[in-house]
Write a protein that holds these residues in place. Structure first.
Motif, PDB file in Angstrom:
ATOM      1  N   TRP A   1       0.845  -1.199   0.000  1.00 32.33           N
ATOM      2  CA  TRP A   1       0.000   0.000   0.000  1.00 32.33           C
ATOM      3  C   TRP A   1       0.878   1.246   0.000  1.00 32.33           C
ATOM      4  O   TRP A   1       2.058   1.195   0.339  1.00 32.33           O
ATOM      5  N   MET A   2       0.291   2.368  -0.386  1.00 33.30           N
ATOM      6  CA  MET A   2       0.996   3.634  -0.326  1.00 33.30           C
ATOM      7  C   MET A   2       0.005   4.761  -0.051  1.00 33.30           C
ATOM      8  O   MET A   2      -1.202   4.632  -0.307  1.00 33.30           O
ATOM      9  N   VAL A   3       0.520   5.845   0.480  1.00 40.66           N
ATOM     10  CA  VAL A   3      -0.294   7.018   0.763  1.00 40.66           C
ATOM     11  C   VAL A   3      -0.288   7.920  -0.466  1.00 40.66           C
ATOM     12  O   VAL A   3       0.756   8.151  -1.073  1.00 40.66           O
ATOM     13  N   VAL A   4      -1.463   8.434  -0.827  1.00 41.30           N
ATOM     14  CA  VAL A   4      -1.549   9.366  -1.963  1.00 41.30           C
ATOM     15  C   VAL A   4      -2.241  10.645  -1.497  1.00 41.30           C
ATOM     16  O   VAL A   4      -2.975  10.655  -0.510  1.00 41.30           O
ATOM     17  N   ASN A   5      -2.007  11.738  -2.249  1.00 36.50           N
ATOM     18  CA  ASN A   5      -2.675  12.992  -1.918  1.00 36.50           C
ATOM     19  C   ASN A   5      -4.009  13.087  -2.650  1.00 36.50           C
ATOM     20  O   ASN A   5      -4.449  12.136  -3.301  1.00 36.50           O
ATOM     21  N   SER A   6      -4.655  14.234  -2.562  1.00 43.31           N
ATOM     22  CA  SER A   6      -5.978  14.390  -3.150  1.00 43.31           C
ATOM     23  C   SER A   6      -5.960  14.287  -4.671  1.00 43.31           C
ATOM     24  O   SER A   6      -7.001  14.060  -5.295  1.00 43.31           O
ATOM     25  N   ASN A   7      -4.781  14.440  -5.263  1.00 39.27           N
ATOM     26  CA  ASN A   7      -4.650  14.307  -6.719  1.00 39.27           C
ATOM     27  C   ASN A   7      -4.228  12.916  -7.147  1.00 39.27           C
ATOM     28  O   ASN A   7      -3.982  12.662  -8.323  1.00 39.27           O
ATOM     29  N   GLY A   8      -4.132  12.011  -6.176  1.00 39.26           N
ATOM     30  CA  GLY A   8      -3.742  10.647  -6.494  1.00 39.26           C
ATOM     31  C   GLY A   8      -2.251  10.445  -6.649  1.00 39.26           C
ATOM     32  O   GLY A   8      -1.813   9.377  -7.075  1.00 39.26           O
TER      33      GLY A   8
ATOM     34  N   ALA B   1       1.617   9.908  -5.284  1.00 37.05           N
ATOM     35  CA  ALA B   1       2.220   9.220  -4.145  1.00 37.05           C
ATOM     36  C   ALA B   1       2.880  10.209  -3.196  1.00 37.05           C
ATOM     37  O   ALA B   1       3.521  11.180  -3.622  1.00 37.05           O
ATOM     38  N   LEU B   2       2.730   9.945  -1.894  1.00 41.25           N
ATOM     39  CA  LEU B   2       3.429  10.696  -0.861  1.00 41.25           C
ATOM     40  C   LEU B   2       4.464   9.783  -0.220  1.00 41.25           C
ATOM     41  O   LEU B   2       4.133   8.678   0.217  1.00 41.25           O
ATOM     42  N   THR B   3       5.721  10.232  -0.162  1.00 42.83           N
ATOM     43  CA  THR B   3       6.784   9.474   0.483  1.00 42.83           C
ATOM     44  C   THR B   3       7.483  10.380   1.485  1.00 42.83           C
ATOM     45  O   THR B   3       7.184  11.574   1.595  1.00 42.83           O
ATOM     46  N   GLN B   4       8.446   9.820   2.193  1.00 48.17           N
ATOM     47  CA  GLN B   4       9.198  10.616   3.164  1.00 48.17           C
ATOM     48  C   GLN B   4      10.014  11.717   2.495  1.00 48.17           C
ATOM     49  O   GLN B   4      10.413  12.682   3.155  1.00 48.17           O
ATOM     50  N   ARG B   5      10.253  11.609   1.195  1.00 45.53           N
ATOM     51  CA  ARG B   5      10.968  12.679   0.503  1.00 45.53           C
ATOM     52  C   ARG B   5      10.189  13.978   0.561  1.00 45.53           C
ATOM     53  O   ARG B   5      10.756  15.069   0.592  1.00 45.53           O
ATOM     54  N   VAL B   6       8.858  13.856   0.538  1.00 47.96           N
ATOM     55  CA  VAL B   6       7.976  15.028   0.567  1.00 47.96           C
ATOM     56  C   VAL B   6       7.399  15.243   1.958  1.00 47.96           C
ATOM     57  O   VAL B   6       7.281  16.371   2.430  1.00 47.96           O
ATOM     58  N   GLU B   7       7.047  14.161   2.642  1.00 49.08           N
ATOM     59  CA  GLU B   7       6.417  14.233   3.960  1.00 49.08           C
ATOM     60  C   GLU B   7       7.180  13.344   4.946  1.00 49.08           C
ATOM     61  O   GLU B   7       6.839  12.170   5.152  1.00 49.08           O
ATOM     62  N   PRO B   8       8.262  13.885   5.561  1.00 46.01           N
ATOM     63  CA  PRO B   8       9.107  13.080   6.447  1.00 46.01           C
ATOM     64  C   PRO B   8       8.366  12.434   7.603  1.00 46.01           C
ATOM     65  O   PRO B   8       8.762  11.374   8.088  1.00 46.01           O
ATOM     66  N   LYS B   9       7.264  13.036   8.062  1.00 47.28           N
ATOM     67  CA  LYS B   9       6.563  12.501   9.229  1.00 47.28           C
ATOM     68  C   LYS B   9       5.831  11.194   8.935  1.00 47.28           C
ATOM     69  O   LYS B   9       5.258  10.586   9.853  1.00 47.28           O
ATOM     70  N   LEU B  10       5.862  10.726   7.684  1.00 42.77           N
ATOM     71  CA  LEU B  10       5.347   9.384   7.415  1.00 42.77           C
ATOM     72  C   LEU B  10       6.135   8.336   8.196  1.00 42.77           C
ATOM     73  O   LEU B  10       5.645   7.235   8.441  1.00 42.77           O
ATOM     74  N   ALA B  11       7.359   8.695   8.579  1.00 39.70           N
ATOM     75  CA  ALA B  11       8.180   7.779   9.387  1.00 39.70           C
ATOM     76  C   ALA B  11       7.520   7.445  10.720  1.00 39.70           C
ATOM     77  O   ALA B  11       7.841   6.432  11.348  1.00 39.70           O
ATOM     78  N   LEU B  12       6.578   8.279  11.158  1.00 40.42           N
ATOM     79  CA  LEU B  12       5.916   8.061  12.440  1.00 40.42           C
ATOM     80  C   LEU B  12       4.703   7.147  12.336  1.00 40.42           C
ATOM     81  O   LEU B  12       4.132   6.742  13.348  1.00 40.42           O
ATOM     82  N   VAL B  13       4.289   6.828  11.112  1.00 40.21           N
ATOM     83  CA  VAL B  13       3.135   5.950  10.904  1.00 40.21           C
ATOM     84  C   VAL B  13       3.584   4.501  11.036  1.00 40.21           C
ATOM     85  O   VAL B  13       4.458   4.043  10.292  1.00 40.21           O
ATOM     86  N   GLU B  14       3.008   3.774  11.959  1.00 39.13           N
ATOM     87  CA  GLU B  14       3.447   2.406  12.264  1.00 39.13           C
ATOM     88  C   GLU B  14       2.365   1.393  11.886  1.00 39.13           C
ATOM     89  O   GLU B  14       1.389   1.218  12.605  1.00 39.13           O
TER      90      GLU B  14
ATOM     91  N   GLN C   1      15.051  -8.607 -16.134  1.00 40.25           N
ATOM     92  CA  GLN C   1      13.937  -8.814 -17.059  1.00 40.25           C
ATOM     93  C   GLN C   1      12.839  -9.666 -16.417  1.00 40.25           C
ATOM     94  O   GLN C   1      13.114 -10.733 -15.876  1.00 40.25           O
ATOM     95  N   GLY C   2      11.596  -9.182 -16.481  1.00 40.52           N
ATOM     96  CA  GLY C   2      10.451  -9.992 -16.089  1.00 40.52           C
ATOM     97  C   GLY C   2      10.075  -9.957 -14.629  1.00 40.52           C
ATOM     98  O   GLY C   2       9.075 -10.560 -14.233  1.00 40.52           O
ATOM     99  N   TYR C   3      10.857  -9.256 -13.791  1.00 39.88           N
ATOM    100  CA  TYR C   3      10.557  -9.204 -12.362  1.00 39.88           C
ATOM    101  C   TYR C   3       9.603  -8.051 -12.056  1.00 39.88           C
ATOM    102  O   TYR C   3       9.594  -7.030 -12.754  1.00 39.88           O
ATOM    103  N   THR C   4       8.803  -8.224 -11.016  1.00 38.22           N
ATOM    104  CA  THR C   4       7.856  -7.195 -10.611  1.00 38.22           C
ATOM    105  C   THR C   4       8.069  -6.823  -9.157  1.00 38.22           C
ATOM    106  O   THR C   4       8.691  -7.557  -8.386  1.00 38.22           O
ATOM    107  N   ALA C   5       7.543  -5.659  -8.782  1.00 39.87           N
ATOM    108  CA  ALA C   5       7.584  -5.186  -7.403  1.00 39.87           C
ATOM    109  C   ALA C   5       6.298  -4.422  -7.139  1.00 39.87           C
ATOM    110  O   ALA C   5       5.528  -4.146  -8.063  1.00 39.87           O
ATOM    111  N   MET C   6       6.066  -4.082  -5.881  1.00 42.32           N
ATOM    112  CA  MET C   6       4.901  -3.269  -5.563  1.00 42.32           C
ATOM    113  C   MET C   6       5.336  -1.806  -5.561  1.00 42.32           C
ATOM    114  O   MET C   6       5.630  -1.246  -6.587  1.00 42.32           O
ATOM    115  N   PHE C   7       5.442  -1.171  -4.383  1.00 41.14           N
ATOM    116  CA  PHE C   7       5.782   0.245  -4.333  1.00 41.14           C
ATOM    117  C   PHE C   7       7.177   0.501  -3.785  1.00 41.14           C
ATOM    118  O   PHE C   7       7.473   1.617  -3.361  1.00 41.14           O
TER     119      PHE C   7
END
Length: 263
Positions: free
Chosen positions: A55-62, A64-77, A110-116
């Motif tokens: 899963w990932m957090v997104v803003n109102s425009n859809g 992605a929000l990461t710690q690069r933009v919102e460092p306090k995501l580090a506090l979400v457990e 080649q051919g490998y997948t990941a989530m976020f």
């Protein structure tokens, strides 16, 4: 600096039957950029460890929000059911959310997948690498700054940089790319406040130039190695595969030097 390089130089070619290192910690990050969870074992899936970056957090425009933009995501457990990482646990339609996966960069695997995750299913770091870095820092940093999936011990600092093919609990993992670091390691995972370290120190000995990769020189710093799991390409070979704390790691092939390792 030559003395520093001698600390983590590694011979090339195939290894002996002795393990190169041992898994000491395993981490998953169910929500991208939120706090990780330390687990004793983690089943293999086609996109990495089960539940990692599902899963990932997104803003109102859809976006992605990461710690690069919102460092306090580090506090979400995040929390998971206690049996969610049992190898034979089967979720029902009401107990999990299925998300679209994405392909990793085909220039590296080649051919490998990941989530976020930023690009690859697994990030491996050795305790030796962290210890050496902390010797150079004024204030030592915990491993959670670097958000690895697998922490290993028993090998020389930065040995993992050159691990091309490994066997971990009889599962094949391929080291495909040195992990270039963004600003996230500068963010204190307990307070959500960003600083300047460890990037300032890593710039002194973990750049392309410092690693004698002058022909590449992407002006990045590297810490850790990105891996893919060969068994994840097939549902039949992946079934029942699990990585546990204490598992030995055998290195079957190594890159000849940092110049040969992809980044």
């Amino acid at each position: 600096m030559d003395k520093l390089f001698s600390l983590f130089s590694t011979s090339t070619g195939r290894s002996s039957s002795a393990p190169a290192a041992t898994v000491t910690s395993i981490f998953i990050y169910p929500i991208k950029s939120c706090r990780g969870i330390s687990v004793p074992q983690a089943p293999i899936t086609s996109t990495g460890f089960r539940w990692d970056r599902q899963w990932m957090v997104v803003n109102s425009n859809g976006r992605a929000l990461t710690q690069r933009v919102e460092p306090k995501l580090a506090l979400v457990e995040p929390e998971l059911p206690p049996d969610a990482l049992d190898v034979n646990w089967m979720p029902s339609d009401s107990s999990y959310m299925a998300l679209e996966s994405r392909f990793v960069d085909p220039d590296y695997a080649q051919g490998y997948t990941a989530m976020f995750s930023d690009g690859f299913p697994y990030l491996v770091i050795s305790q030796g690498s962290l210890d050496l870095l902390n010797e150079l820092l004024k204030e030592p940093l915990p491993i959670n700054r670097f958000r690895p999936n697998i922490l290993v011990d028993g090998c020389a600092p930065f040995s993992e940089d050159l691990w091309k093919v490994t066997k971990l609990n009889n599962i094949a993992f391929h080291g495909v790319k040195l992990c270039s670091r963004c600003k996230v390691p500068t963010i204190n995972q307990e307070s959500g406040i960003a600083g300047t370290e460890p990037t300032e120190t890593l710039m002194k000995f973990r750049t392309d130039k410092a690693l004698k990769r002058e022909k590449i020189n992407k002006a990045k710093v590297y810490f850790g190695m990105n891996f893919v799991c060969a068994e994840s390409l097939s549902a039949s070979t992946m079934k029942g595969k699990v990585v546990k704390i204490g598992d030995p790691i055998h290195v079957l092939q190594r890159y000849a030097s940092h110049a040969d390792a992809a980044a």
